[in-house]
Design a protein around this motif. Structure first.
Motif, PDB file in Angstrom:
ATOM      1  N   SER A   1     -48.556  65.459 -39.194  1.00 40.04           N
ATOM      2  CA  SER A   1     -47.819  64.530 -38.357  1.00 40.04           C
ATOM      3  C   SER A   1     -46.356  64.509 -38.751  1.00 40.04           C
ATOM      4  CB  SER A   1     -48.407  63.119 -38.459  1.00 40.04           C
ATOM      5  OG  SER A   1     -48.276  62.637 -39.784  1.00 40.04           O
ATOM      6  N   VAL A   2     -45.543  64.049 -37.818  1.00 43.17           N
ATOM      7  CA  VAL A   2     -44.108  63.953 -38.032  1.00 43.17           C
ATOM      8  C   VAL A   2     -43.773  62.548 -38.507  1.00 43.17           C
ATOM      9  CG1 VAL A   2     -41.853  64.099 -36.917  1.00 43.17           C
ATOM     10  CG2 VAL A   2     -43.679  65.671 -36.240  1.00 43.17           C
ATOM     11  N   PRO A   3     -42.973  62.406 -39.542  1.00 45.22           N
ATOM     12  CA  PRO A   3     -42.601  61.055 -39.985  1.00 45.22           C
ATOM     13  C   PRO A   3     -41.770  60.334 -38.939  1.00 45.22           C
ATOM     14  CG  PRO A   3     -41.293  62.712 -41.131  1.00 45.22           C
ATOM     15  CD  PRO A   3     -42.355  63.454 -40.378  1.00 45.22           C
ATOM     16  N   SER A   4     -41.959  59.050 -38.831  1.00 47.64           N
ATOM     17  CA  SER A   4     -41.222  58.264 -37.849  1.00 47.64           C
ATOM     18  C   SER A   4     -39.730  58.304 -38.143  1.00 47.64           C
ATOM     19  CB  SER A   4     -41.721  56.818 -37.867  1.00 47.64           C
ATOM     20  OG  SER A   4     -41.005  56.041 -36.937  1.00 47.64           O
ATOM     21  N   PRO A   5     -38.885  58.589 -37.134  1.00 44.84           N
ATOM     22  CA  PRO A   5     -37.439  58.681 -37.380  1.00 44.84           C
ATOM     23  C   PRO A   5     -36.861  57.326 -37.770  1.00 44.84           C
ATOM     24  CG  PRO A   5     -38.033  59.698 -35.290  1.00 44.84           C
ATOM     25  CD  PRO A   5     -39.218  58.916 -35.737  1.00 44.84           C
ATOM     26  N   SER A   6     -35.855  57.368 -38.606  1.00 42.75           N
ATOM     27  CA  SER A   6     -35.104  56.167 -38.955  1.00 42.75           C
ATOM     28  C   SER A   6     -34.066  55.889 -37.876  1.00 42.75           C
ATOM     29  CB  SER A   6     -34.404  56.354 -40.301  1.00 42.75           C
ATOM     30  OG  SER A   6     -33.419  57.371 -40.208  1.00 42.75           O
ATOM     31  N   GLY A   7     -33.423  54.724 -37.968  1.00 40.85           N
ATOM     32  CA  GLY A   7     -32.352  54.425 -37.028  1.00 40.85           C
ATOM     33  C   GLY A   7     -31.244  55.452 -37.105  1.00 40.85           C
ATOM     34  N   ARG A   8     -30.946  55.913 -38.303  1.00 39.21           N
ATOM     35  CA  ARG A   8     -29.909  56.928 -38.483  1.00 39.21           C
ATOM     36  C   ARG A   8     -30.318  58.241 -37.816  1.00 39.21           C
ATOM     37  NH1 ARG A   8     -28.925  60.376 -42.897  1.00 39.21           N
ATOM     38  NH2 ARG A   8     -26.755  61.024 -43.130  1.00 39.21           N
ATOM     39  N   ASP A   9     -31.621  58.564 -37.873  1.00 43.27           N
ATOM     40  CA  ASP A   9     -32.107  59.767 -37.205  1.00 43.27           C
ATOM     41  C   ASP A   9     -31.909  59.673 -35.693  1.00 43.27           C
ATOM     42  OD1 ASP A   9     -32.924  60.975 -39.552  1.00 43.27           O
ATOM     43  OD2 ASP A   9     -34.950  60.153 -39.453  1.00 43.27           O
ATOM     44  N   TRP A  10     -32.281  58.510 -35.120  1.00 42.63           N
ATOM     45  CA  TRP A  10     -32.131  58.355 -33.679  1.00 42.63           C
ATOM     46  C   TRP A  10     -30.669  58.495 -33.266  1.00 42.63           C
ATOM     47  CZ3 TRP A  10     -35.893  58.932 -30.465  1.00 42.63           C
ATOM     48  CH2 TRP A  10     -37.191  58.551 -30.794  1.00 42.63           C
ATOM     49  N   GLU A  11     -29.766  57.939 -34.076  1.00 40.53           N
ATOM     50  CA  GLU A  11     -28.345  58.079 -33.771  1.00 40.53           C
ATOM     51  C   GLU A  11     -27.941  59.547 -33.750  1.00 40.53           C
ATOM     52  OE1 GLU A  11     -26.040  55.785 -36.464  1.00 40.53           O
ATOM     53  OE2 GLU A  11     -26.831  53.853 -35.800  1.00 40.53           O
TER      54      GLU A  11
END
Length: 602
Positions: free
Chosen positions: A183-193
């Motif tokens: 599975s893929v780890p859930s993105p952080s807010g910084r990742d989404w940015e």
């Protein structure tokens, strides 16, 4: 700061406005006198009287604090527009942090960053930025700066990255599943940015071509597939769906399907889906997306016609809608009712001739959108080649004429901006500059010999005529639309400067090689891919090569065609077939205007 006492006329106006919302016994309640005072300030500003920024701001604040929004909202918004025009913008926390609800999304005034008075757009507070008003150029610079800073930050924080590796141009978070994990780890807010920043980069060519890139993207996450960003992009009534999967490293451009029926006047800009592999950073993917969009015709103006299956009244509805979308920006620029603006336009004999021939006949199927590269072609076609003495002094060969056309188009592209409009003065100076030269150093003026004086004079006259229309009659938006249409007719469909140029060249080359025709030297040895790459700048290839591309001299009467006659130069066509016309029902009128794609003028 106190504001001047209202006049009796201001008091009467406020009382009349309040009477629409309150009972007679309530007309002297708190708020009416304040509305009159603030309204008086607004009236004086609109009449051109001298009103200081401090007084304007005080009137705005008085309305905000003392007058109910349903009573003073219109005046509050208008005062905010004046303040933006003077460079007065609230701080992020002012007015409980909610000022953006009534301050204008777009306006004209001094840009926060460059200080120049330009068309402005308000950008939202995300990625650590405040709400701010920026011109198009400074917004583009800001995007690049954000990407560069994010790349440097990641390079400092990621110890796995070798010191010799250049910092990436965007945030590039770890987007692969951990070792041994399915599975893929859930993105952080910084990742989404970082995903949004990269997506803006990837779609830069579409943004330049007139598509509205959203400030906010819809998003989803699946532990198996990873993150997903998606939205519908609009240009006029044409839409396409975009999906970006950063973990899969795929950008998909897909047909738009109005499954909910919310956009009855819309049509899809794609028939088939396009998937482009995109790395999380780097220019190569940006170039690949632009190439795919260009091949699909998305970087050129849209050609759309009424569907054959539509009822007869569809053609009339289509024409009226097109007229509104062309001239509504001009009416707003002049602050005139649309019928008054149209009456003035039809009384201008020269402009009316352009509208009848270029817009109404040869460009009758071109959607009225602002497409800067198409506008540049329009200027080259109708302010240089046509309506001037250039044709009277036609050069000795079509190849030489093509080289000059390309040089003129290159110059024109530098003076067309979708935000600022067309810099007619700079364009005139550059097009008539005796030092303007082809890539081999040949001055353009020398090619026309003694005829250059007449060429320069007539080109200048044509540019001055359009400058007057732009500044005094039409405004920058309508002028850009008219030039975009002018650069998208059959007259320019084989010209360099359009998004489909390399696609057209590829088809000519493929047809020639399939028919057994030899490529021109030196590409008979270097091959078709090398020829296509060099045709990205066709004015720099040898004259025999460009001559070969134009006419395929060895093809014969029934052989494959070059640029001059090849059907591939015809742009893709789309059909307008709104469902409210297919069943014989009349236009929904206001519903169409209220439920329209973002950025679409009714």
């Amino acid at each position: 700061m106190t504001i001047p006492a209202p006049s009796q006329a201001d008091l009467d106006w406020a009382m009349a406005l309040a009477s629409r919302h309150r009972r007679p016994a309530e007309l002297h309640d708190a708020g009416v006198a304040e509305l009159a005072a603030a309204g008086g300030v607004l009236r004086r500003a609109e009449d051109g009287e001298s009103v200081t920024n401090a007084v304007l701001l005080a009137a705005h604040d008085l309305l905000h604090t003392q007058v109910p929004y349903q009573l003073g909202g219109s005046s509050l918004r208008r005062l905010a527009e004046f303040l933006v025009g003077r460079g007065v913008v609230p701080k992020p926390g002012d007015y409980e942090g909610r000022w953006w609800l009534w301050w204008p999304k777009c306006g004209r005034g001094p840009c926060r960053d460059c200080g120049k008075t330009r068309s402005l757009t308000r950008y939202s507070a995300r990625f650590g930025n405040e709400y701010r008003y920026l011109c198009g150029r400074c917004r583009s610079a800001e995007r690049q700066q954000i990407a560069q800073q994010a790349g440097r930050l990641l390079a400092m924080q990621d110890p796995r990255q070798p010191a010799s590796t250049p910092a990436p141009t965007t945030l590039t978070p770890s987007i692969q599943a951990p070792a041994g994990s399915t599975s893929v780890p859930s993105p952080s807010g910084r990742d989404w940015e970082s995903y949004v920043i990269r997506l803006d980069e990837l779609l830069g060519a579409l943004g330049w071509a007139g598509f509205d890139l959203p400030e906010e993207w819809d998003s989803d996450f699946d532990p198996q597939e990873g993150a997903l960003l998606f939205a519908t992009l609009w240009r006029g009534d044409g839409g396409l769906d975009v999906q970006y999967s950063p973990h899969q490293q795929i950008l998909a451009l897909q047909p738009f399907d109005d499954v909910t029926g919310d956009w009855p006047d819309s049509y899809s800009l794609l028939k088939d889906s396009i998937e482009v592999p995109v790395a999380p950073s780097g220019q190569q993917a940006v170039t690949a997306v632009a190439a795919a969009a260009g091949q699909a015709g998305l970087l050129d103006a849209t050609h759309v016609r009424v569907a054959d299956s539509a009822p007869p009244e569809a053609a009339q509805a289509f024409t009226l809608r097109r007229i509104r979308r062309i001239f509504q920006p001009a009416a707003a620029f002049r602050q005139l009712p649309l019928p008054d603006l149209l009456r003035e336009v039809t009384e201008n004999e020269w402009l009316n001739a352009y509208l009848e021939w270029v817009v109404g006949m040869t460009g009758h199927d071109v959607a009225p959108d602002i497409v800067p590269d198409a506008a540049a072609l329009g200027i080259a076609a109708w302010c240089w080649r046509n309506n001037t003495a250039v044709e009277d002094h036609h050069l000795e060969s079509d190849v030489l004429m093509a080289r000059v056309n390309i040089a003129v188009t290159r110059i024109t592209q530098q003076h067309v901006c979708p935000v600022e409009g067309i810099d007619w003065d700079g364009l005139k100076n550059d097009l008539t500059d005796p030092q303007s030269a082809l890539p081999d150093g040949t001055p353009v003026c020398s090619l026309f010999g003694s005829g250059w004086t007449e060429v320069a004079a007539t080109v200048t006259a044509e540019l001055d005529r359009w400058r007057h229309l732009d500044h005094e009659v039409l405004g920058p938006e309508t002028t850009l639309i008219l030039m975009s249409i002018g650069g998208s007719t059959s007259y320019t469909e084989s010209w360099w400067g359009q998004g489909r140029w390399l696609t057209i060249c590829r088809r000519v080359i493929d047809d020639a090689t399939a028919a057994g025709l030899p490529l021109p030297p030196p590409y008979d040895q270097r091959g078709p891919d090398a020829l296509l790459a060099d045709l990205d700048a066709p004015d720099e290839v040898p004259a025999p090569v460009l001559d070969w591309l134009i006419d395929l001299p060895d093809a014969g009467v029934h052989g494959p065609r070059g640029l001059r006659m090849h059907p591939v130069t015809r742009p893709p066509q789309h059909c307008w077939d709104p469902y409210w016309l297919t069943d014989g029902n009349p236009s929904p009128g206001p519903r169409t205007m209220s439920a329209r794609p973002p950025g679409v003028a009714p």
